[in-house]
Motif scaffolding. Structure first.
Motif, short mmCIF file in Angstrom:
data_model
loop_
_atom_site.label_atom_id
_atom_site.label_comp_id
_atom_site.label_asym_id
_atom_site.label_seq_id
_atom_site.Cartn_x
_atom_site.Cartn_y
_atom_site.Cartn_z
N VAL A 65 44.81 89.95 10.47
CA VAL A 65 43.79 88.92 10.28
C VAL A 65 44.47 87.58 10.06
CG1 VAL A 65 41.93 88.10 8.79
CG2 VAL A 65 42.11 90.54 9.31
N ILE A 66 44.04 86.58 10.81
CA ILE A 66 44.52 85.20 10.64
C ILE A 66 43.30 84.33 10.37
CG2 ILE A 66 45.75 83.27 11.68
CD1 ILE A 66 47.08 85.27 13.58
N PHE A 67 43.32 83.58 9.27
CA PHE A 67 42.17 82.74 8.94
C PHE A 67 42.65 81.37 8.48
CE2 PHE A 67 43.49 84.97 5.19
CZ PHE A 67 43.20 84.18 4.10
N GLY A 68 41.79 80.37 8.67
CA GLY A 68 42.21 79.01 8.38
C GLY A 68 41.13 78.17 7.73
N GLU A 69 41.30 76.86 7.83
CA GLU A 69 40.44 75.93 7.11
C GLU A 69 39.00 75.94 7.60
OE1 GLU A 69 42.19 72.08 7.04
OE2 GLU A 69 44.00 72.74 5.97
N GLY A 70 38.78 76.38 8.84
CA GLY A 70 37.42 76.49 9.32
C GLY A 70 36.60 77.49 8.53
N LEU A 71 37.27 78.42 7.87
CA LEU A 71 36.59 79.40 7.02
C LEU A 71 36.57 78.96 5.56
CD1 LEU A 71 35.38 82.38 7.16
CD2 LEU A 71 37.58 83.07 6.19
N ILE A 72 37.74 78.61 5.03
CA ILE A 72 37.84 78.39 3.58
C ILE A 72 37.35 77.02 3.15
CG2 ILE A 72 39.67 80.09 3.33
CD1 ILE A 72 40.55 76.43 3.10
N SER A 73 37.06 76.12 4.09
CA SER A 73 36.52 74.82 3.70
C SER A 73 34.99 74.85 3.59
CB SER A 73 36.93 73.75 4.71
OG SER A 73 36.45 74.05 6.00
N GLN A 74 34.39 76.00 3.85
CA GLN A 74 32.94 76.12 3.73
C GLN A 74 32.53 76.33 2.27
OE1 GLN A 74 31.12 78.95 6.45
NE2 GLN A 74 32.90 78.85 7.82
N ALA A 75 31.27 76.07 2.00
CA ALA A 75 30.72 76.43 0.70
C ALA A 75 30.78 77.94 0.55
CB ALA A 75 29.28 75.94 0.58
N GLY A 76 31.11 78.42 -0.64
CA GLY A 76 31.25 79.86 -0.83
C GLY A 76 32.53 80.41 -0.28
N ALA A 77 33.61 79.60 -0.30
CA ALA A 77 34.90 80.04 0.24
C ALA A 77 35.42 81.29 -0.45
CB ALA A 77 35.92 78.91 0.13
N ALA A 78 35.18 81.41 -1.76
CA ALA A 78 35.65 82.59 -2.49
C ALA A 78 34.97 83.85 -1.98
CB ALA A 78 35.40 82.41 -3.99
N ASP A 79 33.65 83.79 -1.77
CA ASP A 79 32.93 84.96 -1.27
C ASP A 79 33.36 85.31 0.14
OD1 ASP A 79 31.48 85.20 -3.62
OD2 ASP A 79 29.86 83.89 -2.91
N LEU A 80 33.61 84.31 0.98
CA LEU A 80 34.07 84.56 2.34
C LEU A 80 35.43 85.23 2.34
CD1 LEU A 80 32.98 81.18 3.97
CD2 LEU A 80 32.15 83.44 4.63
N THR A 81 36.33 84.74 1.49
CA THR A 81 37.66 85.35 1.40
C THR A 81 37.59 86.76 0.86
OG1 THR A 81 38.53 83.13 0.95
CG2 THR A 81 40.00 84.99 0.55
N ARG A 82 36.69 86.99 -0.10
CA ARG A 82 36.54 88.34 -0.66
C ARG A 82 36.07 89.32 0.42
NH1 ARG A 82 34.27 86.72 -4.73
NH2 ARG A 82 36.05 86.73 -6.15
N LEU A 83 35.16 88.90 1.27
CA LEU A 83 34.72 89.74 2.39
C LEU A 83 35.86 89.99 3.36
CD1 LEU A 83 31.17 88.30 3.21
CD2 LEU A 83 31.68 90.58 2.32
N LEU A 84 36.64 88.95 3.64
CA LEU A 84 37.75 89.09 4.59
C LEU A 84 38.82 90.04 4.05
CD1 LEU A 84 38.45 87.92 7.36
CD2 LEU A 84 39.81 86.19 6.20
N MET A 85 39.13 89.91 2.76
CA MET A 85 40.09 90.82 2.16
C MET A 85 39.54 92.25 2.12
SD MET A 85 42.83 89.11 1.42
CE MET A 85 42.49 88.29 2.98
N GLY A 86 38.23 92.37 1.89
CA GLY A 86 37.61 93.69 1.92
C GLY A 86 37.70 94.32 3.29
N LEU A 87 37.51 93.53 4.33
CA LEU A 87 37.63 94.02 5.70
C LEU A 87 39.06 94.48 5.98
CD1 LEU A 87 36.32 94.33 8.52
CD2 LEU A 87 37.01 91.97 8.99
N THR A 88 40.03 93.74 5.49
CA THR A 88 41.44 94.11 5.66
C THR A 88 41.73 95.45 4.99
OG1 THR A 88 42.07 91.76 5.70
CG2 THR A 88 43.81 93.35 5.27
N LEU A 89 41.24 95.63 3.77
CA LEU A 89 41.47 96.89 3.06
C LEU A 89 40.68 98.04 3.68
CD1 LEU A 89 41.33 95.55 -0.61
CD2 LEU A 89 43.37 96.11 0.71
#
Length: 466
Positions: free
Chosen positions: A299-323
């Motif tokens: 998984v490669i992710f960048g500012e287009g994802l983490i600069s959104q509102a709710g960046a923590a929730d988005l990252t938590r979903l992405l890490m969950g997908l990785t696991l």
């Protein structure tokens, strides 16, 4: 060697260094004529992320080293602008003003703002200056200010806030999910590895509203609606769970709280998630199958994802997908947060953050102010002085007018940079800085590979900072 009017001369000196354009941290060799860099080539080292590869910016984007606009001497503000000053005078002036604020208002009235292009050693010393000399925890750098919520979630879920694999892992991975990033533009050498892997059989899934270069070459382009990433990631996770595609052996042995996490997603439907994301349900299901069945995934992710509102929730979903797909701690799998600045990872590792010490250890007690809250404190008059090192908040931070107004309201502002930037023009004292080819030290890249930089001594002695 080179030839002038047919006369053969001796070979030009060559010095090893690290490219400062982006966070790939490519190993390079500088060929120079004792005045300026004449050419830049990849070092060709097996232990480097780029090997024999280098992008056009790395080859040719170095004219600024000898720019006539480079700062060469310290500047102190006068009524009509700036006057030149010696280093002793400028340093004494800074010490007097910062020390006076410390005595009169306490350490909470001072802030230290670092840059994402500093070397590891510079970042470490900068946070030591703030914490040990002035006793303040108000310290941050630009990359962490943007990535802060995402980095916190990465630490909670994986134990570290850094990339977990190499560029070669990306190239050899079974499948890659690229979301909110275009490494062909912001990290070209990583982009080369990504597209080379695609040509060699790696399944590529791109989630982006824009048809980027990787999207045009992807197996699946998930043209997510702007702001629809939360629903897209939720749909991917839901599809993996419903179709029994999760790596249950990895989950049972390497994770915790899976049942509670799964229960929290019970009320979601793939159809609803797909509709909100603006992506066909069939594509979401197919992407879930590709990520789960193609072997090790990345998984490669960048500012287009983490600069959104709710960046923590988005990252938590992405890490969950990785696991969920078992894509961590294995060869050819993992994730890379796509920082833009060459020194961003090293600055984070060295504790250039209000809530982290060197080694990503949490601070004891209450963290200091981050960059955003330092600007708020400046506007409210609670922050009286700031030292900005190698960063231009006025130009790069959202809300340029508000940022400029906040920094202008400070009773004292010191800036150290290569050029008289928009932020430097607001300062009371400006110090010149050495560029990447003019100093020794180390840098940490997206792979968390540590590389050594050696200054080009002839350039350093010619382009004197006096």
């Amino acid at each position: 060697s080179y030839s002038v009017t047919g006369v053969q001369t001796c070979a030009l000196p060559i010095s090893p260094s690290v490219c400062s354009y982006c966070a790939c941290g490519c190993a390079i060799e500088l060929e120079h004529d004792h005045v300026q860099v004449r050419s830049v080539s990849p070092a060709g080292k097996v232990c480097s992320g780029n090997g024999v590869t280098l992008c056009v910016k790395g080859h040719f984007g170095h004219d600024y080293l000898v720019s006539p606009e480079r700062l060469r001497t310290p500047l102190i503000r006068t009524g009509n602008g700036f006057r030149t000053a010696g280093w002793d005078e400028a340093m004494d002036f800074m010490a007097e003003r910062l020390g006076g604020i410390l005595s009169d208002h306490g350490p909470e009235a001072l802030g230290f703002w670092g840059g994402g292009r500093a070397l590891v050693e510079e970042a470490y010393l900068f946070q030591r200056l703030a914490r040990d000399v002035f006793g303040t925890g108000n310290i941050d750098h630009g990359a962490r200010a943007l990535w802060g919520p995402a980095l916190k979630v990465m630490l909670e879920t994986s134990g570290f806030a850094a990339g977990s694999g190499s560029f070669k892992d990306v190239e050899r991975s079974g499948a890659v999910l690229l979301i909110g990033a275009d490494p062909t533009r912001t990290a070209p050498v990583l982009g080369y590895h990504l597209l080379r892997g695609r040509r060699n059989g790696t399944r590529l899934i791109v989630a982006d509203p824009v048809r980027t270069k990787p999207a045009a070459r992807a197996d699946l382009w998930l043209r997510v609606r702007p702001g629809g990433d939360f629903h897209l990631l939720s749909g991917l996770i839901k599809a993996i769970l419903e179709e029994n595609l999760a790596d249950m052996q990895f989950i049972a042995g390497k994770t915790s709280n899976f049942e509670a996490w799964q229960a929290a997603l019970a009320g979601m439907s793939i159809a609803a998630c797909s509709r909100e994301a603006g992506v066909e349900e069939g594509l979401v299901r197919e992407a879930a199958r590709v990520l789960s069945r193609s072997g090790p995934a990345f998984v490669i992710f960048g500012e287009g994802l983490i600069s959104q509102a709710g960046a923590a929730d988005l990252t938590r979903l992405l890490m969950g997908l990785t696991l969920l797909t078992g894509s961590l701690g294995k060869d050819r799998s993992g994730f890379i947060p796509l920082f833009k600045e060459a020194g961003a990872q090293g600055a984070l590792d060295m504790g250039l953050a209000p809530d982290l010490l060197p080694g990503l250890r949490p601070v004891s007690g209450t963290p200091g102010l981050d960059a955003w809250n330092m600007l708020v404190a400046a506007r409210e008059g609670r922050l009286k002085g700031m030292f900005v090192l190698g960063e231009d908040p006025v130009s790069v931070f959202p809300g340029a007018r508000e940022t400029e107004a906040a920094l202008s309201s400070l009773p004292f502002l010191a800036v150290q940079d290569l050029f008289l930037t928009q932020t430097a023009r607001l300062a009371d004292v400006v110090l010149p800085a050495a560029a990447w080819a003019e100093k020794d030290g180390t840098a940490v890249n997206l792979e968390r590979r540590v590389r050594s930089e050696e200054h080009t001594s002839e350039l350093q002695s010619t382009n004197t900072i006096s």
